[in-house]
Design an enzyme around this catalytic site. Sequence first.
Site, PDB file in Angstrom:
ATOM      1  N   HIS A 174       0.877  -1.175   0.000  1.00  0.00           N
ATOM      2  CA  HIS A 174       0.000   0.000   0.000  1.00  0.00           C
ATOM      3  C   HIS A 174       0.905   1.212   0.000  1.00  0.00           C
ATOM      4  CE1 HIS A 174      -3.167   2.791   0.573  1.00  0.00           C
ATOM      5  NE2 HIS A 174      -2.990   2.982   1.870  1.00  0.00           N
ATOM      6  N   ASP A 188      -7.570   3.736  -3.076  1.00  0.00           N
ATOM      7  CA  ASP A 188      -7.750   2.868  -1.915  1.00  0.00           C
ATOM      8  C   ASP A 188      -8.348   3.648  -0.743  1.00  0.00           C
ATOM      9  OD1 ASP A 188      -6.848   0.090  -0.664  1.00  0.00           O
ATOM     10  OD2 ASP A 188      -6.303   1.633   0.773  1.00  0.00           O
TER      11      ASP A 188
END
Length: 334
Positions: A109, A192
């Site tokens: 991420h 995200d």
Amino acid sequence: MAATIYYENDADLSHLKGKKVAILGYGSQGHAQAQNLRDSGCEVIIGQRPGSANYDLAVSHGFEPMSIAEATKAADVINVLLPDEVQADIYRDSIRDNLSEGNVLMCSHGFNIHFGQIDPPKGIDTLLVAPKGPGHLVRSEYEKGGGVPALIALGEGASETTKQIGLAYAKGIGGTRGGVIETTFAEETETDLFGEQVVLCGGVSELVKAGFDTLVEAGYQPEMAYFECMHELKLIVDLLYEGGLSYMRYSISNTAEYGDYVTGPRIITDETKAEMKKVLEEIQQGEFARKWISENRAGAPFFKATRRRERLHGVEQIGLGLRRMMNWIDEKEV
């Protein structure tokens, strides 16, 4: 523009041959990626704090964990799979000074790299490989011969060699069996965060609570409100997961479908979408990141207090009792 997607024939595990891959953090993604890479023939070392449950888990899986600093120093490819809020401090304390020129620094991420909390020195390429599923699914699908689709992104100035390492890594965890979509650090991070805040977590949580409260305040039994606004959500989400909006609408009653069309736009209005755009701008401009970083530096008082308060909401309290009536549910409590 169509996405660029890579599959098995586009990746070669030989790009990881002779390289040590350090998995820093043996949590949800860490345990899955480490085991899949090992089963794919890669040399994997684990960086995990001694005395933790995840340290013991890594040992039980046949690894010999070492400190974050030791694992970083020993590896060629370093994947930081620690919680977002601790990555920057651990990077400064244990990772940065143990990197060597030519190392590849990875993540699943892009929050800390995209928002400048991790700024690798010259000679260190950055790379993102992000499975689009939780760790247990990444592991179980790999073991069955399948794979969870993943994303790949290269940091600014990263070489073609690093890209090939990334594709090899994605293949090693099973990603190329499902397909690996090329993206950027900015796109992965911003979409995200937006999805979590506006739809998946923030949006759904507030929708469920508002629906539950509306029914209870109108005099309906809270048990009925729970079933209609919380419990049955899984039925709908499963249909969406399997076949999208059209399959969900095909599967529900005509009455429910008609209600979807005439009432949905009254709940999610133009004003709601305008607020979504504001949220996206705050994410893009780094405002959310600054708030979250500041919150953690202060000891997360708002975060912790809100978490405690939310657990006392009526939908949570009534759910505890109702879920005990459903012996097919593997009930979870925190």
